[in-house]
Design a protein around this motif. Structure first.
Motif, PDB file in Angstrom:
ATOM      1  N   ARG A   1      34.086 -28.063  33.112  1.00  0.00           N
ATOM      2  CA  ARG A   1      34.943 -27.007  32.553  1.00  0.00           C
ATOM      3  C   ARG A   1      34.442 -25.635  32.987  1.00  0.00           C
ATOM      4  O   ARG A   1      33.255 -25.308  32.822  1.00  0.00           O
ATOM      5  CB  ARG A   1      34.912 -27.094  31.016  1.00  0.00           C
ATOM      6  CG  ARG A   1      35.902 -26.171  30.289  1.00  0.00           C
ATOM      7  CD  ARG A   1      37.258 -26.833  30.236  1.00  0.00           C
ATOM      8  NE  ARG A   1      38.254 -26.007  29.584  1.00  0.00           N
ATOM      9  CZ  ARG A   1      38.667 -26.175  28.326  1.00  0.00           C
ATOM     10  NH1 ARG A   1      38.146 -27.118  27.575  1.00  0.00           N
ATOM     11  NH2 ARG A   1      39.620 -25.414  27.841  1.00  0.00           N
ATOM     12  N   LYS A   2      35.296 -24.820  33.555  1.00  0.00           N
ATOM     13  CA  LYS A   2      34.922 -23.450  33.908  1.00  0.00           C
ATOM     14  C   LYS A   2      35.000 -22.591  32.646  1.00  0.00           C
ATOM     15  O   LYS A   2      36.009 -22.608  31.936  1.00  0.00           O
ATOM     16  CB  LYS A   2      35.858 -22.893  34.975  1.00  0.00           C
ATOM     17  CG  LYS A   2      35.452 -21.498  35.451  1.00  0.00           C
ATOM     18  CD  LYS A   2      36.399 -20.971  36.521  1.00  0.00           C
ATOM     19  CE  LYS A   2      36.010 -19.549  36.918  1.00  0.00           C
ATOM     20  NZ  LYS A   2      36.968 -18.978  37.908  1.00  0.00           N
ATOM     21  N   VAL A   3      33.911 -21.873  32.353  1.00  0.00           N
ATOM     22  CA  VAL A   3      33.856 -21.030  31.153  1.00  0.00           C
ATOM     23  C   VAL A   3      33.409 -19.629  31.560  1.00  0.00           C
ATOM     24  O   VAL A   3      32.446 -19.469  32.311  1.00  0.00           O
ATOM     25  CB  VAL A   3      32.866 -21.594  30.106  1.00  0.00           C
ATOM     26  CG1 VAL A   3      32.939 -20.781  28.817  1.00  0.00           C
ATOM     27  CG2 VAL A   3      33.145 -23.062  29.816  1.00  0.00           C
TER      28      VAL A   3
ATOM     29  N   ARG B   1      27.651 -15.861  24.870  1.00  0.00           N
ATOM     30  CA  ARG B   1      26.958 -16.374  26.066  1.00  0.00           C
ATOM     31  C   ARG B   1      26.169 -17.649  25.750  1.00  0.00           C
ATOM     32  O   ARG B   1      26.030 -18.527  26.615  1.00  0.00           O
ATOM     33  CB  ARG B   1      26.089 -15.275  26.666  1.00  0.00           C
ATOM     34  CG  ARG B   1      26.941 -14.129  27.180  1.00  0.00           C
ATOM     35  CD  ARG B   1      26.232 -12.986  27.858  1.00  0.00           C
ATOM     36  NE  ARG B   1      27.168 -11.889  28.035  1.00  0.00           N
ATOM     37  CZ  ARG B   1      28.100 -11.833  29.006  1.00  0.00           C
ATOM     38  NH1 ARG B   1      28.190 -12.827  29.881  1.00  0.00           N
ATOM     39  NH2 ARG B   1      28.922 -10.800  29.095  1.00  0.00           N
ATOM     40  N   THR B   2      25.692 -17.748  24.528  1.00  0.00           N
ATOM     41  CA  THR B   2      25.055 -19.002  24.100  1.00  0.00           C
ATOM     42  C   THR B   2      26.093 -20.114  24.053  1.00  0.00           C
ATOM     43  O   THR B   2      25.844 -21.244  24.489  1.00  0.00           O
ATOM     44  CB  THR B   2      24.402 -18.825  22.716  1.00  0.00           C
ATOM     45  OG1 THR B   2      23.410 -17.787  22.792  1.00  0.00           O
ATOM     46  CG2 THR B   2      23.743 -20.108  22.247  1.00  0.00           C
ATOM     47  N   ALA B   3      27.278 -19.799  23.525  1.00  0.00           N
ATOM     48  CA  ALA B   3      28.368 -20.778  23.463  1.00  0.00           C
ATOM     49  C   ALA B   3      28.792 -21.206  24.863  1.00  0.00           C
ATOM     50  O   ALA B   3      29.060 -22.399  25.107  1.00  0.00           O
ATOM     51  CB  ALA B   3      29.561 -20.190  22.713  1.00  0.00           C
ATOM     52  N   GLU B   4      28.853 -20.254  25.782  1.00  0.00           N
ATOM     53  CA  GLU B   4      29.227 -20.569  27.172  1.00  0.00           C
ATOM     54  C   GLU B   4      28.307 -21.647  27.748  1.00  0.00           C
ATOM     55  O   GLU B   4      28.771 -22.650  28.314  1.00  0.00           O
ATOM     56  CB  GLU B   4      29.141 -19.305  28.027  1.00  0.00           C
ATOM     57  CG  GLU B   4      29.380 -19.546  29.509  1.00  0.00           C
ATOM     58  CD  GLU B   4      29.044 -18.335  30.361  1.00  0.00           C
ATOM     59  OE1 GLU B   4      29.454 -18.326  31.542  1.00  0.00           O
ATOM     60  OE2 GLU B   4      28.358 -17.412  29.876  1.00  0.00           O
ATOM     61  N   GLN B   5      27.006 -21.455  27.605  1.00  0.00           N
ATOM     62  CA  GLN B   5      26.046 -22.412  28.155  1.00  0.00           C
ATOM     63  C   GLN B   5      26.114 -23.765  27.444  1.00  0.00           C
ATOM     64  O   GLN B   5      26.005 -24.823  28.070  1.00  0.00           O
ATOM     65  CB  GLN B   5      24.630 -21.830  28.082  1.00  0.00           C
ATOM     66  CG  GLN B   5      24.420 -20.578  28.932  1.00  0.00           C
ATOM     67  CD  GLN B   5      24.825 -20.778  30.382  1.00  0.00           C
ATOM     68  OE1 GLN B   5      24.453 -21.771  31.016  1.00  0.00           O
ATOM     69  NE2 GLN B   5      25.608 -19.848  30.920  1.00  0.00           N
TER      70      GLN B   5
END
Length: 324
Positions: free
Chosen positions: A64-66, A51-55
């Motif tokens: 980009r949709k993640v 979730r940190t990587a997503e943000q």
């Protein structure tokens, strides 16, 4: 018992693959929707990292949709089986680490990391040993004495069997003069479950990455007995395990892999994207906040590290008697 568990895991993996809808063959180089798998329950280190990587990815690629999704079970090997079924899909990443390396051995997983594409090692993190605030155990010396008196009475909450938390418990028991095989280790599928067991006084001690328990130590809900770092960590009032008389230093690590069979273009696109993520302010701020150690290593160097780590961990858990 093991065969039944493996059959259940295989069935779960097959269901997950069906639900996934077969997106293999799409490409990261085209900038499509990116899915990041956290192969464990919410609340643990893989989930937190994902979730940190997503943000952080959204901060460097706002168009980009993640999406992060969880695939729970068997130390990440159910998620690994699902990833293997996404061969050629350049729009998927899976967060993984030392825990999965151990679980592959522990569970005798038919799917291995050879069926993935190594993208990058991201972080390292030391382990923290905690007890509920009202626990009679005040120090590592108290824990060592309790283990020597009756290992069965000291229940240890941690992540997957054969993972970093389990290895830390075994190494500490060995340093205390107790057979690691006698440790009463209770595996949990995510850090959230282990935390609930601790806060509910259902277990004697908990072991996890510093980032998962640090805030609860600072709030007073948990008490830290020690950290598996060579020296005390800044911003955390806790002695090292070594200071407490047990000569153990251990760091967990986490990284990302993609499905196997990627085109060179998709592999490069994912490595480039994760490198940009790592260089972002959002990622660097999160690394500092969570007490993680920046251990970035992308592409081929990470692939070589992964090969060496599989050999190392296989030897460690065999020595501890965690695999037959």
């Amino acid at each position: 018992m093991r065969i039944t568990k493996m059959a259940a895991a295989a069935a779960a993996a097959a269901l997950a693959l069906t639900a996934c809808g077969g997106t293999a063959g799409t490409g990261a180089s085209g900038g499509g929707s990116l899915r990041i798998m956290a192969p464990a329950a919410p609340g643990g280190g893989w989930d937190q990292t994902s979730r940190t990587a997503e943000q952080a990815i959204k901060s460097v690629a706002p168009d980009r949709k993640v999406e992060v999704f969880n695939v729970n079970g068997a130390g990440g090997t159910i998620g690994l089986a699902q990833l293997a079924g996404e061969k050629g899909n350049g729009n998927m990443l899976m967060t993984m680490g030392l825990v999965m390396v151990g679980a592959i051995e522990q569970n005798k997983s038919k799917v291995t990391l050879a069926e993935t594409t190594p993208i990058a090692k991201l972080t390292e993190e030391y382990e923290i040993v905690v007890v509920p605030a009202e626990s009679p155990l005040k120090t590592m010396a108290d824990l060592a004495a309790a283990w020597k008196a009756d290992p069965a009475k000291v229940s240890v909450a941690g992540g997957s069997a054969g993972g970093t938390d389990h290895i830390a418990a075994g190494l500490m028991a060995k340093a205390a003069g107790v057979d690691p095989k006698q440790v009463n280790y209770i595996a949990h599928s995510g850090g959230g479950e282990a935390l609930n067991a601790l806060l509910g006084n259902k277990v004697s001690i908990g072991i996890s990455g510093v980032g998962e328990f640090a805030e609860h130590v600072k709030s007073g809900k948990l008490r830290a007995l020690g950290v598996t770092s060579p020296e005390r960590l800044p911003n955390l009032d806790a002695p090292t395990v070594k200071e407490g008389g047990l000569d153990v230093v251990l760091a967990n690590w986490r990284g990302m892999v993609a499905p196997g069979g990627l085109s060179d273009a998709d592999k490069k696109a994912l490595i480039d994207l994760v490198t940009k993520m790592h260089d972002s302010k959002a990622w660097k701020d999160a690394v500092a906040k969570n007490g993680w150690i920046d251990a970035f290593q992308a592409g081929e160097p990470f692939a070589q590290f992964l090969t060496a780590e599989q050999t190392r961990i296989k030897g460690v858990i065999a020595e501890m008697g965690l695999v037959s």
